[in-house]
Design a protein around this motif. Structure first.
Motif, PDB file in Angstrom:
ATOM      1  N   UNK A 138       0.816  -1.223   0.000  1.00 25.72           N
ATOM      2  CA  UNK A 138       0.000   0.000   0.000  1.00 25.72           C
ATOM      3  C   UNK A 138       0.846   1.268   0.000  1.00 25.72           C
ATOM      4  N   UNK A 139       1.988   1.251   0.657  1.00 27.03           N
ATOM      5  CA  UNK A 139       2.778   2.481   0.812  1.00 27.03           C
ATOM      6  C   UNK A 139       3.137   3.138  -0.523  1.00 27.03           C
ATOM      7  N   UNK A 140       3.515   2.390  -1.562  1.00 26.94           N
ATOM      8  CA  UNK A 140       3.790   3.082  -2.836  1.00 26.94           C
ATOM      9  C   UNK A 140       2.595   3.873  -3.363  1.00 26.94           C
ATOM     10  N   UNK A 141       1.386   3.386  -3.105  1.00 25.28           N
ATOM     11  CA  UNK A 141       0.179   4.107  -3.518  1.00 25.28           C
ATOM     12  C   UNK A 141       0.035   5.388  -2.708  1.00 25.28           C
ATOM     13  N   UNK A 142       0.289   5.310  -1.412  1.00 25.04           N
ATOM     14  CA  UNK A 142       0.214   6.491  -0.555  1.00 25.04           C
ATOM     15  C   UNK A 142       1.284   7.510  -0.944  1.00 25.04           C
ATOM     16  N   UNK A 143       2.478   7.026  -1.257  1.00 24.68           N
ATOM     17  CA  UNK A 143       3.555   7.938  -1.647  1.00 24.68           C
ATOM     18  C   UNK A 143       3.195   8.705  -2.913  1.00 24.68           C
ATOM     19  N   UNK A 144       2.582   8.016  -3.865  1.00 20.61           N
ATOM     20  CA  UNK A 144       2.198   8.697  -5.109  1.00 20.61           C
ATOM     21  C   UNK A 144       1.194   9.811  -4.833  1.00 20.61           C
ATOM     22  N   UNK A 145       0.331   9.590  -3.857  1.00 18.88           N
ATOM     23  CA  UNK A 145      -0.676  10.593  -3.509  1.00 18.88           C
ATOM     24  C   UNK A 145      -0.083  11.737  -2.685  1.00 18.88           C
ATOM     25  N   UNK A 146       1.068  11.484  -2.046  1.00 18.77           N
ATOM     26  CA  UNK A 146       1.679  12.512  -1.213  1.00 18.77           C
ATOM     27  C   UNK A 146       0.982  12.728   0.105  1.00 18.77           C
ATOM     28  N   UNK A 147       0.190  11.743   0.521  1.00 17.80           N
ATOM     29  CA  UNK A 147      -0.504  11.828   1.803  1.00 17.80           C
ATOM     30  C   UNK A 147      -1.057  10.445   2.140  1.00 17.80           C
ATOM     31  N   UNK A 148      -1.489  10.273   3.371  1.00 18.79           N
ATOM     32  CA  UNK A 148      -2.095   9.010   3.767  1.00 18.79           C
ATOM     33  C   UNK A 148      -1.969   8.788   5.256  1.00 18.79           C
ATOM     34  N   UNK A 149      -2.708   7.794   5.736  1.00 16.06           N
ATOM     35  CA  UNK A 149      -2.695   7.432   7.153  1.00 16.06           C
ATOM     36  C   UNK A 149      -2.662   5.918   7.266  1.00 16.06           C
ATOM     37  N   UNK A 150      -1.792   5.412   8.122  1.00 17.87           N
ATOM     38  CA  UNK A 150      -1.768   3.992   8.466  1.00 17.87           C
ATOM     39  C   UNK A 150      -2.086   3.864   9.943  1.00 17.87           C
ATOM     40  N   UNK A 151      -3.076   3.037  10.267  1.00 18.72           N
ATOM     41  CA  UNK A 151      -3.410   2.742  11.658  1.00 18.72           C
ATOM     42  C   UNK A 151      -3.145   1.259  11.894  1.00 18.72           C
ATOM     43  N   UNK A 152      -2.241   0.959  12.808  1.00 17.08           N
ATOM     44  CA  UNK A 152      -1.938  -0.421  13.179  1.00 17.08           C
ATOM     45  C   UNK A 152      -2.706  -0.772  14.458  1.00 17.08           C
ATOM     46  N   UNK A 153      -3.538  -1.793  14.367  1.00 16.51           N
ATOM     47  CA  UNK A 153      -4.319  -2.214  15.528  1.00 16.51           C
ATOM     48  C   UNK A 153      -3.477  -3.157  16.365  1.00 16.51           C
ATOM     49  N   UNK A 154      -2.870  -2.621  17.404  1.00 17.40           N
ATOM     50  CA  UNK A 154      -2.049  -3.412  18.306  1.00 17.40           C
ATOM     51  C   UNK A 154      -2.935  -3.934  19.437  1.00 17.40           C
ATOM     52  N   UNK A 155      -2.622  -3.617  20.650  1.00 16.87           N
ATOM     53  CA  UNK A 155      -3.347  -4.131  21.822  1.00 16.87           C
ATOM     54  C   UNK A 155      -2.718  -3.508  23.047  1.00 16.87           C
ATOM     55  N   UNK A 156      -3.432  -3.561  24.174  1.00 21.00           N
ATOM     56  CA  UNK A 156      -2.762  -3.200  25.420  1.00 21.00           C
ATOM     57  C   UNK A 156      -1.541  -4.097  25.633  1.00 21.00           C
ATOM     58  N   UNK A 157      -1.585  -5.308  25.067  1.00 21.04           N
ATOM     59  CA  UNK A 157      -0.458  -6.233  25.193  1.00 21.04           C
ATOM     60  C   UNK A 157       0.714  -5.825  24.307  1.00 21.04           C
ATOM     61  N   UNK A 158       0.538  -4.790  23.505  1.00 20.15           N
ATOM     62  CA  UNK A 158       1.656  -4.214  22.780  1.00 20.15           C
ATOM     63  C   UNK A 158       2.393  -3.183  23.597  1.00 20.15           C
ATOM     64  N   UNK A 159       1.926  -2.987  24.855  1.00 23.21           N
ATOM     65  CA  UNK A 159       2.553  -2.019  25.756  1.00 23.21           C
ATOM     66  C   UNK A 159       2.839  -2.615  27.130  1.00 23.21           C
ATOM     67  N   UNK A 160       2.563  -3.913  27.304  1.00 20.55           N
ATOM     68  CA  UNK A 160       2.779  -4.567  28.591  1.00 20.55           C
ATOM     69  C   UNK A 160       2.992  -6.060  28.339  1.00 20.55           C
ATOM     70  N   UNK A 161       3.098  -6.847  29.404  1.00 17.73           N
ATOM     71  CA  UNK A 161       3.212  -8.292  29.274  1.00 17.73           C
ATOM     72  C   UNK A 161       1.892  -8.966  29.549  1.00 17.73           C
ATOM     73  N   UNK A 162       1.842 -10.285  29.321  1.00 21.60           N
ATOM     74  CA  UNK A 162       0.628 -11.051  29.564  1.00 21.60           C
ATOM     75  C   UNK A 162       0.942 -12.509  29.807  1.00 21.60           C
ATOM     76  N   UNK A 163       0.213 -13.126  30.712  1.00 28.46           N
ATOM     77  CA  UNK A 163       0.454 -14.515  31.093  1.00 28.46           C
ATOM     78  C   UNK A 163       0.034 -15.480  29.986  1.00 28.46           C
TER      79      UNK A 163
END
Length: 269
Positions: A138-163
């Motif tokens: 997707x990024x080459x398409x965004x670059x051609x447009x000269x704008x864009x937004x990427x949202x990565x859906x992580x988790x609270x577990x992307x900022x802490x640990x979990x059992x």
């Protein structure tokens, strides 16, 4: 507010149900056309129900009822050829892509000394390699447009640990790192990159995980979360969609490289 995304195209992975579907409908209501990408089939690991082609078709109809166009594409985020084919189809149909939502992901429990290599690989391939493969297309398409937004859906577990979640936590921390790296790399092209970090969300994934654990969805949510706000074992997909709508809009035009929590206070504990 209803037309703030007028003329924009959003490519959303894992769009058939749950958070991806709610995000697709929220962005369509705000005026965006939608590319809905989903595996739409049962996968080997984890062995709970994923999205379906029927859900994709009903999403297509709902988007059309909102007066927007939808393109549905069936494919696995681990399959670079399928991803590229969907991106090419989107550009052919809509002319460009403005928004990428890396939403597709899995979760499962496993103790580190009981986890198989295949389970580790599946988690990292879907949750971390998948977003890379999609962004690479997707990024080459965004670059051609000269704008864009990427949202990565992580988790609270992307900022802490979990059992019993080491493979999941590793994948989500990796996605948080990708967000920061891509924000630096893509800023010169006018592309913003952010990550979101929800607490447990009331989606079919909870039901599937509960089935694997011999538990209930509510018990899974309470075990994983421990939210600070009382009476909130989980949040709804629409809550996540509202945050995403803000982040992809011009209202958040200076937000990049940042992590946005929607955790009912979990990380405050």
């Amino acid at each position: 507010m209803g037309a703030e995304l007028e003329g924009r195209v959003a490519f959303i992975t894992g769009a058939a149900h749950g958070q991806g579907r709610a995000i697709a409908l929220s962005l369509a209501k705000a005026g965006a056309d939608i590319v809905a990408f989903d595996v739409a089939a049962k996968i080997e690991y984890p062995a709970y129900r994923q999205g379906s082609t029927e859900e994709l078709r009903s999403l297509e109809a709902e988007v059309a009822a909102l007066g927007r166009r939808a393109l549905v594409a069936v494919g696995d985020v681990r399959d670079a050829a399928a991803v590229q084919s969907a991106v090419d189809a989107a550009v052919a149909e809509f002319g460009s892509i403005d928004i990428l939502i890396n939403n597709a992901g899995i979760v499962a429990y496993a103790a580190v000394d009981e986890m198989t290599e295949d389970e580790w690989d599946a988690m990292l391939d879907i949750n971390l390699k998948g977003p890379f493969l999609v962004a690479r297309a997707v990024v080459p398409v965004l670059k051609r447009a000269g704008r864009g937004v990427i949202v990565n859906n992580s988790s609270v577990m992307g900022l802490r640990g979990g059992n019993r979640l080491s493979h999941y936590v590793a994948s989500k921390h990796g996605l948080t790192g990708l967000t920061k790296a891509w924000a630096i790399e893509l800023a010169p092209f006018g592309i913003r990159v952010v990550s979101i970090h929800p607490t447990g969300v009331n989606t079919p994934m909870n039901d599937g995980l509960a089935e694997l654990e011999g538990s209930t969805a509510l018990e899974i949510a309470e075990r994983s979360a421990g939210n600070l706000l009382p009476g909130v074992p989980w949040i709804e997909p629409e809550d996540v969609a509202e945050l995403v709508l803000y982040l992809v809009s011009d209202r958040a035009r200076f937000a990049t490289g940042a992590q946005f929590t929607l955790d009912a206070g979990l990380l405050t504990r």
